[in-house]
Design a protein around this motif. Structure first.
Motif, short mmCIF file in Angstrom:
data_model
loop_
_atom_site.label_atom_id
_atom_site.label_comp_id
_atom_site.label_asym_id
_atom_site.label_seq_id
_atom_site.Cartn_x
_atom_site.Cartn_y
_atom_site.Cartn_z
N GLU A 1 -3.20 3.98 -2.21
CA GLU A 1 -3.76 2.90 -3.01
C GLU A 1 -3.08 1.59 -2.64
O GLU A 1 -1.93 1.58 -2.21
N SER B 1 -5.94 -1.22 4.95
CA SER B 1 -5.91 -1.90 3.65
C SER B 1 -6.78 -3.15 3.69
O SER B 1 -7.49 -3.46 2.74
N THR C 1 0.86 -1.18 0.00
CA THR C 1 0.00 0.00 0.00
C THR C 1 0.89 1.23 0.00
O THR C 1 1.84 1.31 0.78
N ALA D 1 -7.59 7.88 -1.64
CA ALA D 1 -6.60 8.67 -2.35
C ALA D 1 -6.02 9.72 -1.40
O ALA D 1 -6.78 10.24 -0.57
#
Ligand code: ATP
Ligand code: NI
Length: 444
Positions: free
Chosen positions: A63, A53, A12, A60
């Motif tokens: 990601e 995650s 991530t 944003a």
């Protein structure tokens, strides 16, 4: 034990003006059914980003850049199949039932399954044969179902919303900001009971979802009873009075109990607790930890316990992963890691636990390195106490757990690469007495 959640190669990152922050950089972690897994590491090492995650709560500029979040659950598999029947098809190959691309090959459905319609057929198939459902090798873009698990990084937001607060419950550090000050405690617990979900919006957790749902109307008697029962279950005294009080009338510890009640309303299979006791004073911390452990025994759920406190890990966890700079540098059964830490960072963490004779944490020298400008080689390098240049360039990982395979190798590692002023193979400091409760599974 069956796997419940497997993070696999999870990456991530945050794309910031300064560059790409690799907050979680390719971690593998498995939580089995009924197990408590700790995730420890210093501030900024990526623990919370791992949790977010997992729940699909990365927004944003963040990601998930790579990897999978696999949730093994036949009910979820069948739920996805039912919800997205048009995106799934079956065919028969190699004894597997392939679901892919929009059509069911009816010949692949065993006779005993009664098929009223395609969605039901898919759901039934998925539930009864989760292990027989395999992902389309051509990867046509749909398909979230593979060998009985669902990859949460692939599923659409509505499914994630149901998973959060359905299969996965979560509690966070700050019990005040997570409750709505304008609603009674009972109303908030009741709504999560009614909704069985609360993770509707990104970022702001279930706060808004609860709020929104509440505007639809009050509580009936049954729901009120259920709410009171749940408050009692999490150890709130006089629940039938307190149900009508507001969060500010509760102490920090009692508020955290309310949040636990909300998280458990839907009987999740997995509870993610991100530093749930950090904001509380020590006696209350121990009580909350006991509560979580008790509830876990009663409900048989798995727990991912995030903390930077190894004393807490010793109390509550079966296994632990040690995070450092976005990686899991060591992972294994708690007892093993405590008695025989193999990564130098773990050792330093253990050393920093306050114990008899020390009343303060020993600060770990060096900081988590800047995740943008990562030094070459071993991420641990800048943080190692008494570091020597030879640590750099060492990627401290072996096949599965990141530990050296033999004692000789381990000793050699410690002797040759870092100088630690106590014998790393010697006794490990005890977790502070204040964290030791009757439920301790470790005899250190
Ligand atoms: N929204 C964001 N934008 C940019 N960077 C972020 C964002 N969220 C987290 N990070 C970065 O990701 C890294 C990991 O953060 P994370 O919150 O997971 O750490 P942590 O281990 O939970 O720390 P703590 O113990 O303080 O809670 C940090 O470098 C942090 O600055
Ligand atoms: Ni955190």
């Amino acid at each position: 034990m069956t796997d419940l959640l497997s993070l696999s190669g999870l990456k991530t990152q945050f794309n910031t003006d300064r560059g790409v922050v690799k907050a979680v950089d390719g971690i593998d972690l498995t939580i089995r059914e009924g197990e408590t897994v700790g995730l420890v590491g210093e501030s900024g090492s990526g623990k919370s980003v791992t949790a977010l995650s997992t729940m699909g709560l990365i927004d944003a500029p963040g990601e998930i850049a790579d990897g999978q979040v696999l949730f093994h659950d036949a009910d979820l598999v069948s739920y996805v199949a039912r919800k997205y029947p048009d995106q799934i098809v079956t065919g028969r190959h190699d004894g597997f039932i392939y679901i892919n691309d929009g059509q069911i090959d009816m010949s692949s459905i065993p006779d005993r399954i009664n098929v009223p319609n395609r969605a039901d057929a898919l759901a039934t198939l998925a539930r009864e044969n989760p292990k027989d459902i395999v992902q389309d090798p051509n990867d046509t873009g749909f398909l979230y179902i593979d060998k009985g698990y669902v990859d949460l990084t692939d599923v659409p937001e509505p499914v994630l919303r149901d998973v959060r607060g359905g299969d996965i419950g979560m509690i966070f550090q700050d019990p005040m900001t997570s409750l709505n000050p304008a609603l009674t405690v009972g109303e908030q617990v009741a709504e999560s009971l009614e909704l069985h979900r609360y993770g509707g919006r990104k970022k702001d957790t279930w706060f808004n979802a609860v709020n929104e749902a509440l505007s639809r109307g009050g509580m009936n008697e049954d729901l009120r009873e259920e709410t009171i029962d749940l408050l009692a279950e999490v150890g709130i005294p006089e629940p039938s009075q307190r149900v009508d009080e507001y969060p500010h009338e509760f102490s920090g510890g009692m508020r955290q109990r309310v949040l636990i009640a909300i998280a458990l309303a839907c009987r999740p299979k997995l509870l993610i607790a991100d530093e749930p006791t950090t904001a509380l004073d020590v006696t209350i911390q121990a009580q909350i930890l006991d509560l979580i452990t008790e509830l876990q025994d009663d409900l048989g759920m798995s727990v991912l316990f995030i903390t930077h406190d190894l004393g807490v890990v010793a109390e509550t966890c079966d296994r632990v992963g040690v995070m450092y700079a976005g990686e899991i540098v060591e992972e294994g059964p708690v007892e093993e890691i405590f008695t025989n830490p193999s990564h130098p960072y773990t050792y330093t963490l253990l050393e920093s636990i306050p114990h008899e004779g020390t009343d303060r944490l020993t600060p770990i020298e060096g900081n988590v390195p800047d995740l943008i400008d990562m030094p070459d080689g071993c991420n641990f390098a800048p943080g190692v106490r008494g570091r020597s240049p030879s640590v750099r360039g060492t990627t401290y990982r072996s096949s599965s757990t990141g530990r050296p395979t033999s004692t000789t190798e381990r000793n050699a590692y410690f002797q040759n690469t870092i100088s630690i002023d106590t014998n790393p193979m010697g006794s490990v400091p005890l977790p502070p007495t204040k964290f030791r409760t009757t439920k301790s599974r470790l005899s250190l």
